[in-house]
Motif scaffolding. Structure first.
Motif, PDB file in Angstrom:
ATOM      1  N   PHE A  35       0.972  -1.305   0.075  1.00 32.78           N
ATOM      2  CA  PHE A  35       0.049  -0.086  -0.038  1.00 32.78           C
ATOM      3  C   PHE A  35       1.127   1.360  -0.093  1.00 32.78           C
ATOM      4  CE2 PHE A  35      -2.265  -3.400   1.716  1.00 32.78           C
ATOM      5  CZ  PHE A  35      -3.475  -3.323   1.187  1.00 32.78           C
ATOM      6  N   VAL A  36       0.594   2.135  -0.891  1.00 36.71           N
ATOM      7  CA  VAL A  36       1.171   3.637  -0.978  1.00 36.71           C
ATOM      8  C   VAL A  36       0.059   4.504  -1.135  1.00 36.71           C
ATOM      9  CG1 VAL A  36       2.924   4.781  -2.473  1.00 36.71           C
ATOM     10  CG2 VAL A  36       3.078   2.299  -1.860  1.00 36.71           C
ATOM     11  N   LEU A  37       0.635   5.726  -0.187  1.00 37.30           N
ATOM     12  CA  LEU A  37      -0.197   6.882  -0.415  1.00 37.30           C
ATOM     13  C   LEU A  37       0.446   7.836  -1.388  1.00 37.30           C
ATOM     14  CD1 LEU A  37      -1.517   7.845   3.125  1.00 37.30           C
ATOM     15  CD2 LEU A  37      -2.420   6.089   1.516  1.00 37.30           C
ATOM     16  N   THR A  38      -0.352   8.532  -2.316  1.00 39.83           N
ATOM     17  CA  THR A  38       0.204   9.217  -3.316  1.00 39.83           C
ATOM     18  C   THR A  38      -0.719  10.514  -3.577  1.00 39.83           C
ATOM     19  OG1 THR A  38       1.082   9.651  -5.507  1.00 39.83           O
ATOM     20  CG2 THR A  38      -0.666   7.970  -5.348  1.00 39.83           C
ATOM     21  N   ASP A  39      -0.069  11.676  -3.647  1.00 39.41           N
ATOM     22  CA  ASP A  39      -0.894  12.918  -4.202  1.00 39.41           C
ATOM     23  C   ASP A  39      -0.726  13.101  -5.619  1.00 39.41           C
ATOM     24  OD1 ASP A  39       1.705  13.795  -4.336  1.00 39.41           O
ATOM     25  OD2 ASP A  39       1.504  15.214  -2.524  1.00 39.41           O
ATOM     26  N   GLY A  40      -0.288  12.183  -6.322  1.00 38.43           N
ATOM     27  CA  GLY A  40      -0.109  12.526  -7.793  1.00 38.43           C
ATOM     28  C   GLY A  40       1.455  12.857  -8.211  1.00 38.43           C
ATOM     29  N   THR A  41       2.250  13.167  -7.181  1.00 36.46           N
ATOM     30  CA  THR A  41       3.706  13.567  -7.184  1.00 36.46           C
ATOM     31  C   THR A  41       4.366  12.744  -6.265  1.00 36.46           C
ATOM     32  OG1 THR A  41       3.024  15.808  -8.186  1.00 36.46           O
ATOM     33  CG2 THR A  41       5.429  15.049  -7.417  1.00 36.46           C
ATOM     34  N   SER A  42       4.227  13.190  -5.074  1.00 36.82           N
ATOM     35  CA  SER A  42       4.948  12.398  -3.961  1.00 36.82           C
ATOM     36  C   SER A  42       4.195  11.124  -3.610  1.00 36.82           C
ATOM     37  CB  SER A  42       5.136  13.301  -2.598  1.00 36.82           C
ATOM     38  OG  SER A  42       5.685  14.543  -3.000  1.00 36.82           O
ATOM     39  N   TYR A  43       4.863  10.289  -2.880  1.00 33.60           N
ATOM     40  CA  TYR A  43       4.410   8.940  -2.298  1.00 33.60           C
ATOM     41  C   TYR A  43       4.890   8.509  -1.009  1.00 33.60           C
ATOM     42  CZ  TYR A  43       8.641   6.649  -3.655  1.00 33.60           C
ATOM     43  OH  TYR A  43      10.126   6.348  -3.712  1.00 33.60           O
ATOM     44  N   LEU A  44       4.167   7.983  -0.438  1.00 33.95           N
ATOM     45  CA  LEU A  44       4.516   7.416   0.995  1.00 33.95           C
ATOM     46  C   LEU A  44       4.202   6.012   1.066  1.00 33.95           C
ATOM     47  CD1 LEU A  44       5.220   8.223   3.958  1.00 33.95           C
ATOM     48  CD2 LEU A  44       2.963   8.723   4.440  1.00 33.95           C
ATOM     49  N   PRO A  45       5.081   5.147   1.568  1.00 33.83           N
ATOM     50  CA  PRO A  45       4.584   3.632   1.562  1.00 33.83           C
ATOM     51  C   PRO A  45       3.735   3.651   2.889  1.00 33.83           C
ATOM     52  CG  PRO A  45       7.038   3.939   1.111  1.00 33.83           C
ATOM     53  CD  PRO A  45       6.506   5.252   1.285  1.00 33.83           C
ATOM     54  N   PHE A  46       2.780   2.629   2.899  1.00 31.98           N
ATOM     55  CA  PHE A  46       1.756   2.886   3.967  1.00 31.98           C
ATOM     56  C   PHE A  46       1.394   1.171   4.314  1.00 31.98           C
ATOM     57  CE2 PHE A  46      -2.343   3.698   5.818  1.00 31.98           C
ATOM     58  CZ  PHE A  46      -2.344   4.776   6.492  1.00 31.98           C
ATOM     59  N   GLY A  47       2.517   0.304   4.638  1.00 29.86           N
ATOM     60  CA  GLY A  47       2.369  -0.865   4.929  1.00 29.86           C
ATOM     61  C   GLY A  47       2.113  -2.133   3.994  1.00 29.86           C
ATOM     62  N   SER A  48       2.071  -3.132   4.649  1.00 26.83           N
ATOM     63  CA  SER A  48       2.057  -4.515   3.494  1.00 26.83           C
ATOM     64  C   SER A  48       1.137  -5.480   4.202  1.00 26.83           C
ATOM     65  CB  SER A  48       3.393  -5.197   3.327  1.00 26.83           C
ATOM     66  OG  SER A  48       4.040  -5.604   4.326  1.00 26.83           O
ATOM     67  N   ALA A  49       0.688  -6.392   3.547  1.00 25.27           N
ATOM     68  CA  ALA A  49      -0.345  -7.481   4.112  1.00 25.27           C
ATOM     69  C   ALA A  49      -0.193  -8.556   3.368  1.00 25.27           C
ATOM     70  CB  ALA A  49      -1.775  -6.827   4.424  1.00 25.27           C
ATOM     71  N   GLN A  50      -0.656  -9.652   3.650  1.00 29.22           N
ATOM     72  CA  GLN A  50      -0.956 -10.949   2.880  1.00 29.22           C
ATOM     73  C   GLN A  50      -2.475 -11.324   3.104  1.00 29.22           C
ATOM     74  OE1 GLN A  50       0.914 -14.936   3.511  1.00 29.22           O
ATOM     75  NE2 GLN A  50       1.833 -14.298   1.461  1.00 29.22           N
ATOM     76  N   ASP A  51      -3.293 -11.400   1.953  1.00 28.10           N
ATOM     77  CA  ASP A  51      -4.589 -11.663   2.062  1.00 28.10           C
ATOM     78  C   ASP A  51      -4.750 -13.270   1.784  1.00 28.10           C
ATOM     79  OD1 ASP A  51      -7.486 -11.603   1.773  1.00 28.10           O
ATOM     80  OD2 ASP A  51      -7.616 -10.938  -0.108  1.00 28.10           O
ATOM     81  N   HIS A  52      -5.990 -14.013   2.157  1.00 30.00           N
ATOM     82  CA  HIS A  52      -5.980 -15.163   2.107  1.00 30.00           C
ATOM     83  C   HIS A  52      -7.402 -15.197   1.223  1.00 30.00           C
ATOM     84  CE1 HIS A  52      -3.393 -15.233   5.164  1.00 30.00           C
ATOM     85  NE2 HIS A  52      -3.326 -16.282   5.388  1.00 30.00           N
ATOM     86  N   LYS A  53      -7.415 -15.429  -0.105  1.00 24.18           N
ATOM     87  CA  LYS A  53      -8.540 -15.452  -0.987  1.00 24.18           C
ATOM     88  C   LYS A  53      -9.423 -16.646  -1.149  1.00 24.18           C
ATOM     89  CE  LYS A  53      -8.413 -11.352  -3.170  1.00 24.18           C
ATOM     90  NZ  LYS A  53      -9.450 -10.198  -2.873  1.00 24.18           N
ATOM     91  N   ARG A  54      -8.919 -17.904  -1.023  1.00 26.22           N
ATOM     92  CA  ARG A  54      -9.769 -19.088  -1.099  1.00 26.22           C
ATOM     93  C   ARG A  54     -10.553 -19.098   0.063  1.00 26.22           C
ATOM     94  NH1 ARG A  54      -9.374 -21.322  -6.190  1.00 26.22           N
ATOM     95  NH2 ARG A  54      -7.025 -21.093  -7.186  1.00 26.22           N
ATOM     96  N   VAL A  55     -11.644 -19.792  -0.166  1.00 26.14           N
ATOM     97  CA  VAL A  55     -12.672 -19.959   0.969  1.00 26.14           C
ATOM     98  C   VAL A  55     -12.342 -21.109   2.061  1.00 26.14           C
ATOM     99  CG1 VAL A  55     -14.012 -21.683  -0.121  1.00 26.14           C
ATOM    100  CG2 VAL A  55     -15.272 -19.839   1.285  1.00 26.14           C
TER     101      VAL A  55
END
Length: 420
Positions: free
Chosen positions: A191-211
């Protein structure tokens, strides 16, 4: 400052919980919200896709800032409508939100910007799709081009399965699809926040998609997640930013559609380095819940900086402790979920340190009942993923929801690494 949060799911409950803690906030509204969100905001019965009603509400209630949670309003241009009226918005324009709204748009942008991703072909008919299949090996990935709530993907292991997926996808006019090379590796979300020019890393995660446990069964909108995804090492994260995220931000700005908001990159960590699977134009659900549990900075402050184009120089703090969330879904999900089942025990679960973010819930008189497929996201932290997992499942087991079920192995990959 008066703020309006658009959305009604577990992601929005987590955002409301964090936004309500900001000293910058005067009043928080949510449209349409849910019973959990109502603990932090005044809920108003306006759909997120009703742009005229949302704009009128903002004017009537002196709302100066709008946070758009789900993807559909963004793809439909809600952020554009509000910005044209002079209201600051956290979320991209309709043009930039095509990153999520069209798989084909994103793949073509990757090609123009030399961004590493799976080989692909775009198809607009069943005949063209069948002809294109021969250029791919097995398994092969078949994606509906538009929004599909996390469920528009088939990984076909045989020609028969691939053909059935394509036949179902093209069962109607106007369908488009992307056929992709199957990538091997482990997935992670950045995840990264951006205002269109600058950016700021905003963490990571791992999802579990299968039921199902062990990652079996059909894809869902997500059955659980943990953060941080340590498989995405600092070196790999920087590589993903340098080769995927930054070129995307620069190419969109160059082409006249600067991206403002959170950019969610779904990555495959291949032997050749990170490759882009897909982009989302909003926080993930349930990834948002684990990010908000770890966030120690003022969410409203950094969102405002993003919306107002002054993100440069900002920093955010996250707890070092991992967070893990377990989705409790209604029986039948991801097909037709059972509705109306009573839910009790949330207070008991939260008394033991977890937070229960509500997703598909509604009030039936005094009772809380299920109203969707994914109903609750039970979230906890701990010194390790194993301890966060144990705390989350202790809380799950204190909730009474006869129609509910959940996976019992969320975080299993990272736990294996911790204990290996």
């Amino acid at each position: 400052m008066n703020v309006l949060l658009v959305g009604s799911g577990g992601r929005e409950h987590a955002l409301a919980w964090r936004l309500a803690q900001s000293p910058l906030l005067d009043r928080l509204y949510a449209a349409p919200g849910n019973p959990g969100i109502a603990e932090h905001a005044e809920c108003v019965a306006i759909a997120g896709t009703d742009q005229a009603a949302l704009l009128a509400f903002c004017r009537e209630h002196d709302v100066r800032f709008v946070v758009v949670g789900p993807e559909q309003p963004l793809v439909e241009g809600l952020a554009d409508t509000l910005r044209e009226a002079g209201i600051a918005v956290f979320g991209p324009s309709a043009a930039a939100a095509q990153l999520e709204g069209s798989k084909g748009f994103t793949k073509d942008l990757c090609q123009r910007a030399d961004i590493p991703t799976a080989g692909y072909v775009r198809v607009t008919s069943l005949e063209a799709a069948r002809n294109a299949l021969g250029t791919f090996g097995l398994p092969v990935v078949i994606k509906a081009d538009g929004l599909a709530a996390g469920k528009g993907v088939t990984i076909a292991s045989s020609p028969q399965e691939a053909d059935a997926a394509l036949a179902a996808l093209f069962d109607g006019p106007g369908a488009e699809a992307v056929i992709e090379e199957f990538l091997t590796g482990e997935e992670a979300s950045l995840f990264v926040l951006t205002d269109g020019t600058s950016y700021l890393p905003f963490g990571s995660a791992q999802d579990h998609k299968r039921v199902g446990d062990g990652d079996v069964g059909p894809n869902t909108g997500g059955m659980g997640a943990y953060s941080p995804a340590r498989v995405l090492t600092p070196e790999l994260e920087q590589l993903a930013i340098d080769t995927i995220v930054r070129p995307t931000i620069e190419k969109l700005a160059e082409e006249g559609m600067p991206y403002s908001g959170v950019l969610y990159a779904g990555l495959m960590l291949t032997p050749l380095g990170p490759k882009l699977i897909e982009y989302n134009a909003r926080f993930g659900d349930p990834e948002c819940q684990v990010l908000m549990m770890r966030l120690e900075s003022d969410l409203l402050e950094v969102m405002l900086a993003t919306a107002e184009g002054r993100l440069a120089g900002h920093k955010v703090r996250f707890s070092d402790d991992p967070a893990l969330t377990v989705v409790v879904a209604a029986r039948g999900y991801p097909g037709t979920p059972a509705a109306g089942g009573a839910i009790t025990g949330i207070d008991t679960a939260e008394a033991h340190g977890a937070r229960v973010f509500q997703a598909g819930t509604r009030r039936d008189g005094e009772a809380l009942v299920a109203s969707g497929g994914r109903v609750l996201t039970v979230t906890a932290t701990g010194p390790s993923v194993r301890e966060a997992q144990a705390a989350a499942y202790r809380a799950v087991d204190r909730i009474a929801f006869a129609d509910g079920f959940c996976r019992r192995d969320i975080g299993w990959r990272e736990i294996a690494r911790e204990e290996g």
